[in-house]
Design a protein around this motif. Structure first.
Motif, short mmCIF file in Angstrom:
data_model
loop_
_atom_site.label_atom_id
_atom_site.label_comp_id
_atom_site.label_asym_id
_atom_site.label_seq_id
_atom_site.Cartn_x
_atom_site.Cartn_y
_atom_site.Cartn_z
N TYR A 1 4.26 -48.45 46.89
CA TYR A 1 5.34 -47.59 47.38
C TYR A 1 6.62 -48.41 47.53
CZ TYR A 1 1.24 -44.88 48.80
OH TYR A 1 0.03 -44.21 48.81
N GLY A 2 7.73 -47.81 47.11
CA GLY A 2 9.02 -48.44 47.34
C GLY A 2 9.17 -49.82 46.76
N GLY A 3 8.55 -50.04 45.61
CA GLY A 3 8.66 -51.34 44.97
C GLY A 3 7.71 -52.38 45.50
N MET A 4 6.89 -52.03 46.51
CA MET A 4 5.92 -52.97 47.07
C MET A 4 4.51 -52.55 46.65
SD MET A 4 5.20 -54.02 51.04
CE MET A 4 6.85 -54.72 51.18
N ASN A 5 3.79 -53.44 46.02
CA ASN A 5 2.44 -53.13 45.57
C ASN A 5 1.45 -53.08 46.73
OD1 ASN A 5 3.02 -52.84 42.86
ND2 ASN A 5 2.37 -54.89 42.29
N ILE A 6 0.63 -52.04 46.74
CA ILE A 6 -0.53 -51.95 47.62
C ILE A 6 -1.78 -52.34 46.83
CG2 ILE A 6 -1.93 -50.42 49.06
CD1 ILE A 6 0.89 -50.89 50.14
N LEU A 7 -1.80 -51.96 45.57
CA LEU A 7 -2.88 -52.34 44.66
C LEU A 7 -2.47 -53.58 43.88
CD1 LEU A 7 -3.67 -48.79 43.20
CD2 LEU A 7 -4.71 -49.89 45.20
N ASN A 8 -3.37 -54.55 43.84
CA ASN A 8 -3.04 -55.82 43.20
C ASN A 8 -4.11 -56.20 42.18
OD1 ASN A 8 -0.60 -56.73 44.85
ND2 ASN A 8 -2.09 -56.28 46.45
N GLY A 9 -4.37 -55.28 41.24
CA GLY A 9 -5.33 -55.58 40.19
C GLY A 9 -6.68 -54.93 40.39
N VAL A 10 -6.70 -53.63 40.66
CA VAL A 10 -7.95 -52.90 40.91
C VAL A 10 -8.55 -52.43 39.59
CG1 VAL A 10 -8.97 -50.86 42.00
CG2 VAL A 10 -7.22 -52.18 43.20
N ASN A 11 -9.88 -52.52 39.52
CA ASN A 11 -10.63 -52.07 38.34
C ASN A 11 -11.66 -51.03 38.77
OD1 ASN A 11 -9.71 -54.14 36.19
ND2 ASN A 11 -10.32 -55.42 37.93
N ILE A 12 -11.64 -49.87 38.11
CA ILE A 12 -12.57 -48.78 38.41
C ILE A 12 -13.05 -48.21 37.08
CG2 ILE A 12 -12.87 -46.48 39.42
CD1 ILE A 12 -12.32 -48.39 41.61
N THR A 13 -14.35 -48.16 36.89
CA THR A 13 -14.92 -47.56 35.68
C THR A 13 -16.08 -46.66 36.05
OG1 THR A 13 -14.34 -49.51 34.36
CG2 THR A 13 -15.97 -48.01 33.43
N ILE A 14 -16.06 -45.41 35.58
CA ILE A 14 -17.21 -44.52 35.77
C ILE A 14 -17.49 -43.78 34.46
CG2 ILE A 14 -16.83 -44.23 38.24
CD1 ILE A 14 -15.86 -41.38 37.64
N GLU A 15 -18.74 -43.45 34.28
CA GLU A 15 -19.17 -42.67 33.13
C GLU A 15 -19.10 -41.18 33.45
OE1 GLU A 15 -19.78 -44.09 30.31
OE2 GLU A 15 -19.81 -46.18 31.00
N ALA A 16 -19.24 -40.36 32.43
CA ALA A 16 -19.07 -38.91 32.58
C ALA A 16 -20.09 -38.28 33.51
CB ALA A 16 -19.12 -38.23 31.21
N ASN A 17 -21.26 -38.89 33.62
CA ASN A 17 -22.32 -38.29 34.43
C ASN A 17 -22.45 -38.92 35.80
OD1 ASN A 17 -23.25 -40.77 33.50
ND2 ASN A 17 -25.37 -40.08 33.23
N GLU A 18 -21.44 -39.66 36.23
CA GLU A 18 -21.56 -40.45 37.45
C GLU A 18 -20.70 -39.95 38.60
OE1 GLU A 18 -22.79 -44.88 35.90
OE2 GLU A 18 -20.64 -44.42 36.02
N VAL A 19 -21.17 -40.29 39.81
CA VAL A 19 -20.36 -40.20 41.02
C VAL A 19 -19.93 -41.61 41.38
CG1 VAL A 19 -20.33 -39.64 43.48
CG2 VAL A 19 -21.55 -38.15 41.89
N GLY A 20 -18.64 -41.83 41.43
CA GLY A 20 -18.10 -43.11 41.87
C GLY A 20 -17.49 -42.96 43.25
N VAL A 21 -17.70 -43.96 44.10
CA VAL A 21 -17.21 -43.90 45.47
C VAL A 21 -16.41 -45.15 45.77
CG1 VAL A 21 -17.89 -43.95 47.90
CG2 VAL A 21 -19.07 -42.42 46.32
N ILE A 22 -15.20 -44.97 46.31
CA ILE A 22 -14.34 -46.08 46.73
C ILE A 22 -14.38 -46.15 48.25
CG2 ILE A 22 -12.04 -47.08 46.67
CD1 ILE A 22 -11.43 -45.35 44.23
N VAL A 23 -14.78 -47.29 48.79
CA VAL A 23 -14.82 -47.49 50.23
C VAL A 23 -14.08 -48.78 50.57
CG1 VAL A 23 -16.99 -46.22 50.48
CG2 VAL A 23 -17.04 -48.71 50.16
N GLY A 24 -13.86 -48.97 51.86
CA GLY A 24 -13.16 -50.16 52.31
C GLY A 24 -12.41 -49.88 53.59
N PRO A 25 -11.85 -50.90 54.20
CA PRO A 25 -11.13 -50.71 55.47
C PRO A 25 -9.83 -49.94 55.28
CG PRO A 25 -10.84 -52.94 54.67
CD PRO A 25 -11.85 -52.30 53.76
N ASN A 26 -9.26 -49.47 56.39
CA ASN A 26 -7.96 -48.82 56.34
C ASN A 26 -6.93 -49.79 55.75
OD1 ASN A 26 -8.92 -46.48 57.52
ND2 ASN A 26 -8.38 -47.12 59.59
#
Length: 234
Positions: free
Chosen positions: A13-38
């Motif tokens: 947001y506003g020119g400041m990165n919150i994400l710094n190189g995230v990788n997410i891959t899911i297949e068509a038949n999958e449930v993917g879940v992202i967890v982590g602290p606030n």
């Protein structure tokens, strides 16, 4: 070919990165879940995938095609649905009208898809003529998910679908996520209820400080003592 393949995503947001190189891959038949602290970047990642935030670096592929920085309306046409955590229904419209709003791209499929949504979420049929704003939180979440399913997406993004819900509705939403996935819709969801979410996940992604900390099957993450100690309360 993965349904979704997000590689080295930087966004924020506003020119400041919150994400710094995230990788997410899911297949068509999958449930993917992202967890982590606030503040880990979980919801930011969903917004970057759905074109609500600019991707400053990296690549996002849907069915093998690059989609980063495309507007949400184009992504819906390409087979993506998104359910935000808040303000996700039109409170003055009836349940049926809310669902019909989701089918604007496929007006010829409204009748068939309404029947499909009522089959997945039976309480909505009895409430179909009631304003969505009068429903319980769990029922409103069903409406929001149902509306996102009306255009028949390949991938459904869910941002905190059980936030603020009673245990009864929390269990109901998790069960419906699995049912939706079984119909052929890939799902990527952000969840604070990490243990329960990983329990239904084919793939889990633990984020911290805008980066992947752990990535594995849901079962493997639940069994990992380091994940349990750092992110699941021991």
């Amino acid at each position: 070919m993965p349904l979704l393949d997000a590689r080295d995503v930087h966004s924020g947001y506003g020119g400041m990165n919150i994400l710094n190189g995230v990788n997410i891959t899911i297949e068509a038949n999958e449930v993917g879940v992202i967890v982590g602290p606030n503040g880990a970047g979980k919801s930011t990642m969903l917004k970057a995938i759905f074109g609500l935030l600019n991707v400053n670096q990296g690549e996002i592929l849907l069915n093998g095609d690059p989609i980063q920085n495309q507007p949400p309306n184009r992504l819906v046409r390409r087979g993506m649905g998104f359910v935000p955590q808040e303000h996700n229904v039109f409170p003055s419209l009836t349940v049926k009208e809310n669902l019909q709003m989701g089918a604007y791209l496929k007006p010829d499929s409204v009748k068939r898809m309404l029947a499909h949504i009522y089959d997945i979420f039976p309480p909505l049929y009895d409430k179909r003529h009631q304003p969505a704003g009068e429903l319980s939180g769990g029922q409103r979440q069903m409406v929001a998910m149902g509306r996102a399913l009306m255009p028949e997406p390949d991938l459904l993004l869910l941002d905190e679908p059980t936030a603020g819900l009673s245990p009864r509705y929390m269990n109901e939403i998790f069960a419906r996520v699995k049912e939706i996935n079984a119909t052929g819709v890939g799902i990527l969801m952000v969840e604070q209820n990490a243990r329960q979410a990983l329990g239904i996940a084919d793939r889990g992604f633990v984020l911290a400080a805008g980066q992947n900390r752990f990535t594995d099957t849901g079962a493997a993450l639940l069994a990992d003592p380091d994940v349990a100690k750092s992110f699941l309360g021991g």
